[in-house]
Design an enzyme around this catalytic site. Structure first.
Site, PDB file in Angstrom:
ATOM      1  N   PHE A   1      15.533   1.035  -9.999  1.00 11.63           N
ATOM      2  CA  PHE A   1      14.102   1.230 -10.232  1.00 11.63           C
ATOM      3  C   PHE A   1      13.763   2.973 -10.372  1.00 11.63           C
ATOM      4  O   PHE A   1      14.266   3.429  -9.302  1.00 11.63           O
ATOM      5  CB  PHE A   1      13.189   0.627  -9.269  1.00 11.63           C
ATOM      6  CG  PHE A   1      11.779   1.054  -9.637  1.00 11.63           C
ATOM      7  CD1 PHE A   1      11.114   0.377 -10.684  1.00 11.63           C
ATOM      8  CD2 PHE A   1      11.023   2.028  -9.058  1.00 11.63           C
ATOM      9  CE1 PHE A   1       9.812   0.625 -11.121  1.00 11.63           C
ATOM     10  CE2 PHE A   1       9.647   2.202  -9.569  1.00 11.63           C
ATOM     11  CZ  PHE A   1       9.204   1.643 -10.640  1.00 11.63           C
TER      12      PHE A   1
ATOM     13  N   ASP B   1      18.601   9.482  -6.911  1.00 12.97           N
ATOM     14  CA  ASP B   1      16.893   9.220  -6.847  1.00 12.97           C
ATOM     15  C   ASP B   1      16.743   8.760  -5.385  1.00 12.97           C
ATOM     16  O   ASP B   1      17.185   7.616  -4.785  1.00 12.97           O
ATOM     17  CB  ASP B   1      16.701   8.239  -7.685  1.00 12.97           C
ATOM     18  CG  ASP B   1      15.199   7.766  -7.547  1.00 12.97           C
ATOM     19  OD1 ASP B   1      14.368   7.924  -6.733  1.00 12.97           O
ATOM     20  OD2 ASP B   1      15.012   6.863  -8.507  1.00 12.97           O
TER      21      ASP B   1
ATOM     22  N   LYS C   1       7.764   9.547  -2.639  1.00  8.94           N
ATOM     23  CA  LYS C   1       6.823   8.424  -1.436  1.00  8.94           C
ATOM     24  C   LYS C   1       6.798   9.154  -0.238  1.00  8.94           C
ATOM     25  O   LYS C   1       5.822   9.402   0.071  1.00  8.94           O
ATOM     26  CB  LYS C   1       8.202   7.338  -1.412  1.00  8.94           C
ATOM     27  CG  LYS C   1       8.320   6.357  -2.690  1.00  8.94           C
ATOM     28  CD  LYS C   1       8.488   4.937  -2.437  1.00  8.94           C
ATOM     29  CE  LYS C   1       7.909   4.114  -3.668  1.00  8.94           C
ATOM     30  NZ  LYS C   1       9.137   4.052  -4.538  1.00  8.94           N
TER      31      LYS C   1
HETATM   32  C1  PLP Z   1       8.915   4.302  -5.975  1.00  8.72           C
HETATM   33  C2  PLP Z   1      10.050   4.674  -6.676  1.00  8.72           C
HETATM   34  C3  PLP Z   1       9.876   5.743  -7.950  1.00  8.72           C
HETATM   35  C4  PLP Z   1       8.574   5.698  -8.730  1.00  8.72           C
HETATM   36  O1  PLP Z   1       7.722   6.536  -7.992  1.00  8.72           O
HETATM   37  P1  PLP Z   1       6.172   6.700  -8.075  1.00  8.72           P
HETATM   38  O2  PLP Z   1       5.788   7.667  -7.282  1.00  8.72           O
HETATM   39  O3  PLP Z   1       5.556   5.380  -8.266  1.00  8.72           O
HETATM   40  O4  PLP Z   1       6.180   7.146  -9.643  1.00  8.72           O
HETATM   41  C5  PLP Z   1      11.187   6.082  -8.357  1.00  8.72           C
HETATM   42  N1  PLP Z   1      12.338   5.549  -7.841  1.00  8.72           N
HETATM   43  C6  PLP Z   1      12.582   4.897  -6.611  1.00  8.72           C
HETATM   44  C7  PLP Z   1      13.833   4.856  -6.009  1.00  8.72           C
HETATM   45  C8  PLP Z   1      11.385   4.461  -6.128  1.00  8.72           C
HETATM   46  O5  PLP Z   1      11.387   3.674  -5.185  1.00  8.72           O
END
Ligand code: PLP
Length: 394
Positions: free
Chosen positions: A135, A220, A249
């Site tokens: 994700f 990420d 986050k």
């Molecule tokens: C939550 C998340 C995102 C997206 O972040 P947003 O602030 O909702 O755009 C991207 N990568 C990872 C691994 C995430 O957990």
């Protein structure tokens, strides 16, 4: 008089399935709804509320900064942005960074950066290899990079240049790399995919592959970064360095902020290539500076490791007591409880009614990601509720 859920139903696009209560305040890892009912918060705004709720130090920093300046634009220098940047550079070992507002925006920036790097340095290569069940966000390009087809299929042709291999399958990854590959994009531990940890040597193998092929490794760490797994960044568990890393986050403790960090080699943006009106806003940076200082220098990282052990034991004990619990995944305070049956949504529904916020991340897995400052007492209450609820399903 209509309730908040009833009023919302008339005006909002229906994008979220929400439980029927309205949260109004919190303290530590507890939140309270408009009826005065209390919940132990093991969601923490999806791994965002690093310092929990109602943190007076953080609130004070935000209020003080708001009185001075809330925003001045990236056309001008600001001290909080530089101080926060220095802390992130020093703690990561990477060389350069820029700020954004969210995880998706950080990954957009990272993808743009890697594509420019490949086009300049690898004979026009711009493909990025990502993983199934990953994700990376909800913008058009980050859904193209996300290994969950349902998130991209309703929206027409995706941004080209993304390929997918199974997570934690080094041979599949190795076979995918070719002269058109610019980078590999991975979460060190897949969060939204179900809290999936790779084998201990996987990331090291991927790092070596990137070095031998001359391509970039993008990590990420939007979910795993900022102390969540017991180290400041999850890559530090694996003895490797990324070329590019994204954060968001937990970075602002609830104030929206994200960052893209890169090695000198990968830092190829020039004036005009990229930018953001709000990214690195002075209010968000002041808040984040406080949060990062707490994590790195004021004992929060030690707390995470201590509470992570406690949490791991709690899940083990639950496994001993309930036939429905068959294991756990994850690191630090990013954990999934694995259930024997596909009942997580129903279990979580009953947990919420009983005063516990948790997240049914897979049909058979419940994700727990409490604030980094969660107490043993709060975890005890959470597990008492879980055990009682699970009994109803036996
Ligand atoms: C939550 C998340 C995102 C997206 O972040 P947003 O602030 O909702 O755009 C991207 N990568 C990872 C691994 C995430 O957990």
């Amino acid at each position: 008089m209509l309730s908040i859920p009833e009023r919302e139903a008339k005006i909002h696009m229906n994008m979220f399935r929400r439980p029927p209560m309205t949260l109004v305040r919190g303290k530590g890892a507890r939140v309270e709804d408009s009826d005065g009912k209390s919940y132990v918060d093991c969601v923490a705004g999806i791994a965002v509320d690093a310092l929990g709720h109602g943190h007076s130090g953080l609130a004070e920093v935000i209020a003080e900064q708001a009185k001075k300046l809330i925003h001045v634009s990236n056309l001008y220098y600001s001290e909080p942005q530089v101080k926060l940047g220095e802390m992130l550079i020093n703690s990561s070992g990477l060389d350069r960074l820029f700020f954004v507002n969210s995880g998706a925006e950080a990954n957009e920036g990272a993808i743009k950066l890697a594509r420019k790097w490949g086009i300049q340095n690898r004979d026009g290569a711009f493909n990025i290899i990502s993983t199934d069940n990953s994700f990376h966000g909800r913008t058009m390009t980050t859904v193209a990079a996300t290994g969950t087809p349902a998130y991209r299929e309703p929206f027409g042709p995706p941004t080209p240049g993304f390929e997918f291999v199974p997570f934690n399958d080094f041979d599949a990854l190795k076979q995918k790399v070719n002269s058109e590959t610019a980078a590999i994009l991975l979460e060190p531990i897949q969060g939204e995919g179900g809290v999936n940890e790779p084998d201990p040597d996987y990331l090291k193998q991927v790092r070596d592959l990137c070095d031998s092929e001359g391509i970039l490794l993008i990590l990420d760490e939007v979910q795993t970064g900022c102390g969540r797994t017991g180290k400041m960044f999850a890559f530090q568990h694996y003895g490797i360095m990324p070329d590019i890393m994204t954060l968001a986050k937990g970075l602002g403790g609830g104030v929206p902020i994200g960052a893209v960090l890169a090695s000198e080699k990968a830092a190829v943006f020039q004036p005009g290539d990229h930018g953001s009106t709000f990214g690195g806003n002075v209010l968000a940076c002041a808040a984040s500076e406080y949060v990062v200082d707490q994590i790195l220098n004021q004992g929060v990282l030690e707390t995470v490791n201590q509470r992570a052990n406690y949490l791991e034991n709690k899940i083990e004990q639950l496994e001993d007591r309930s036939d429905l619990v068959v294991g756990q995944r994850g690191k630090g305070l990013l954990k999934a409880i694995i259930l024997r049956d596909e009942i997580s949504a129903d279990v979580v529904g009953k947990c919420i009614a009983a005063g516990l916020l948790a997240n049914p991340i897979r049909p058979n897995a419940i994700r727990l990601m409490p604030p980094l400052i969660v107490t043993e007492d709060e975890l005890d209450d959470a597990f008492e509720i879980l055990e009682t609820v699970l009994k109803e399903f036996e």
